[in-house]
Design a protein around this motif. Sequence first.
Motif, PDB file in Angstrom:
ATOM      1  N   GLY A  69       0.843  -1.197   0.000  1.00 15.70           N
ATOM      2  CA  GLY A  69       0.000   0.000   0.000  1.00 15.70           C
ATOM      3  C   GLY A  69       0.871   1.237   0.000  1.00 15.70           C
ATOM      4  N   SER A  70       0.435   2.255   0.754  1.00 15.94           N
ATOM      5  CA  SER A  70       1.225   3.495   0.748  1.00 15.94           C
ATOM      6  C   SER A  70       2.344   3.454   1.798  1.00 15.94           C
ATOM      7  CB  SER A  70       0.304   4.681   1.012  1.00 15.94           C
ATOM      8  OG  SER A  70      -0.446   4.395   2.167  1.00 15.94           O
ATOM      9  N   ASP A  71       2.329   2.434   2.667  1.00 15.98           N
ATOM     10  CA  ASP A  71       3.322   2.366   3.744  1.00 15.98           C
ATOM     11  C   ASP A  71       4.584   1.654   3.243  1.00 15.98           C
ATOM     12  OD1 ASP A  71       4.764   2.035   6.051  1.00 15.98           O
ATOM     13  OD2 ASP A  71       3.415   0.529   6.911  1.00 15.98           O
ATOM     14  N   ILE A  72       5.486   2.431   2.654  1.00 14.70           N
ATOM     15  CA  ILE A  72       6.673   1.826   2.041  1.00 14.70           C
ATOM     16  C   ILE A  72       7.555   1.158   3.098  1.00 14.70           C
ATOM     17  CG2 ILE A  72       8.821   2.293   0.769  1.00 14.70           C
ATOM     18  CD1 ILE A  72       7.367   4.310  -0.840  1.00 14.70           C
ATOM     19  N   SER A  73       7.783   1.834   4.235  1.00 12.15           N
ATOM     20  CA  SER A  73       8.712   1.209   5.190  1.00 12.15           C
ATOM     21  C   SER A  73       8.103  -0.052   5.790  1.00 12.15           C
ATOM     22  CB  SER A  73       9.187   2.197   6.256  1.00 12.15           C
ATOM     23  OG  SER A  73       8.093   2.735   6.912  1.00 12.15           O
ATOM     24  N   GLY A  74       6.767  -0.067   6.004  1.00 15.87           N
ATOM     25  CA  GLY A  74       6.116  -1.281   6.497  1.00 15.87           C
ATOM     26  C   GLY A  74       6.271  -2.412   5.490  1.00 15.87           C
ATOM     27  N   THR A  75       6.155  -2.093   4.203  1.00 16.76           N
ATOM     28  CA  THR A  75       6.301  -3.130   3.166  1.00 16.76           C
ATOM     29  C   THR A  75       7.729  -3.664   3.149  1.00 16.76           C
ATOM     30  OG1 THR A  75       4.623  -2.017   1.843  1.00 16.76           O
ATOM     31  CG2 THR A  75       5.989  -3.615   0.695  1.00 16.76           C
ATOM     32  N   LEU A  76       8.717  -2.754   3.299  1.00 14.73           N
ATOM     33  CA  LEU A  76      10.113  -3.203   3.306  1.00 14.73           C
ATOM     34  C   LEU A  76      10.380  -4.145   4.491  1.00 14.73           C
ATOM     35  CD1 LEU A  76      11.927   0.141   2.341  1.00 14.73           C
ATOM     36  CD2 LEU A  76      11.485  -1.828   0.864  1.00 14.73           C
TER      37      LEU A  76
END
Length: 216
Positions: free
Chosen positions: A58-65
């Motif tokens: 989604g928009s949470d790039i650091s959460g995705t990383l």
Amino acid sequence: MGIDSDRLSITIIGCGPGAFEYLTEAGRRAIRAAEVLVGSARLLDLHAAPGQETIVFGSDISGTLEQIERSLTRRAVAVLVSGDPGLCSLARPVLRRFGRETCRVIPGVSAVQAAFAAVGVDWLDAVILDAHHALPLTDTEALARREKIAVLGGHREALAWIVRLGGRLGNGYTVVVCEDLTMPGERIRIFEPGAPIDGPVASRTIVLFLRKELLS
Ligand SMILES: C[S@@+](CC[C@H](N)C(=O)[O-])C[C@H]1O[C@@H](n2cnc3c(N)ncnc32)[C@H](O)[C@@H]1O
């Protein structure tokens, strides 16, 4: 704890501008080989096999990383991005976080390529601006010396900025608004610079400013 690159493998796959058939055979094979797929809900719907493990980006790039890192300790991960990974995609933060030695990048057909192909104009010397993530800071005088300008961005603020840019660039250009390229709702419309772009506009929109003589 540091990342042990011997155990890790991330494949970043450019999935093309939209339609399934624009994914390359190399991309398709890499998707089939992956144990975990990361991507937008749309790309996962389109490309994930039944039962394949997925992480919705989604928009949470650091959460995705963080999620990618957790998955990596166990399995081969593929990150799906639209168009080509080299243009405004999750590829940059993934490469920065995990390093080029950990990642393999499979190119894809960019929306920019699809837009220039749709009007039959080559894109050598084109300036590419990203208004999708933030409105670009531009030097209008320098831009007005260019024959081809492509602007990424389909949201309302980006479109208002594109209309204002057209007004500043002046009448020497034709404005080509390309929505949902390669997809069932594909629409390509021509406007005069500075003219309002009417009606609802697709979130996947790229706008070309082309010197008038290029289309004559
Ligand atoms: C996050 S950027 C991704 C660009 C992508 N990596 C590429 O190479 O095309 C998203 C922007 O790409 C453009 N875009 C992506 N797919 C598109 C399509 N099918 N038709 C028109 N524009 C598209 C839009 O400007 C959208 O705001």
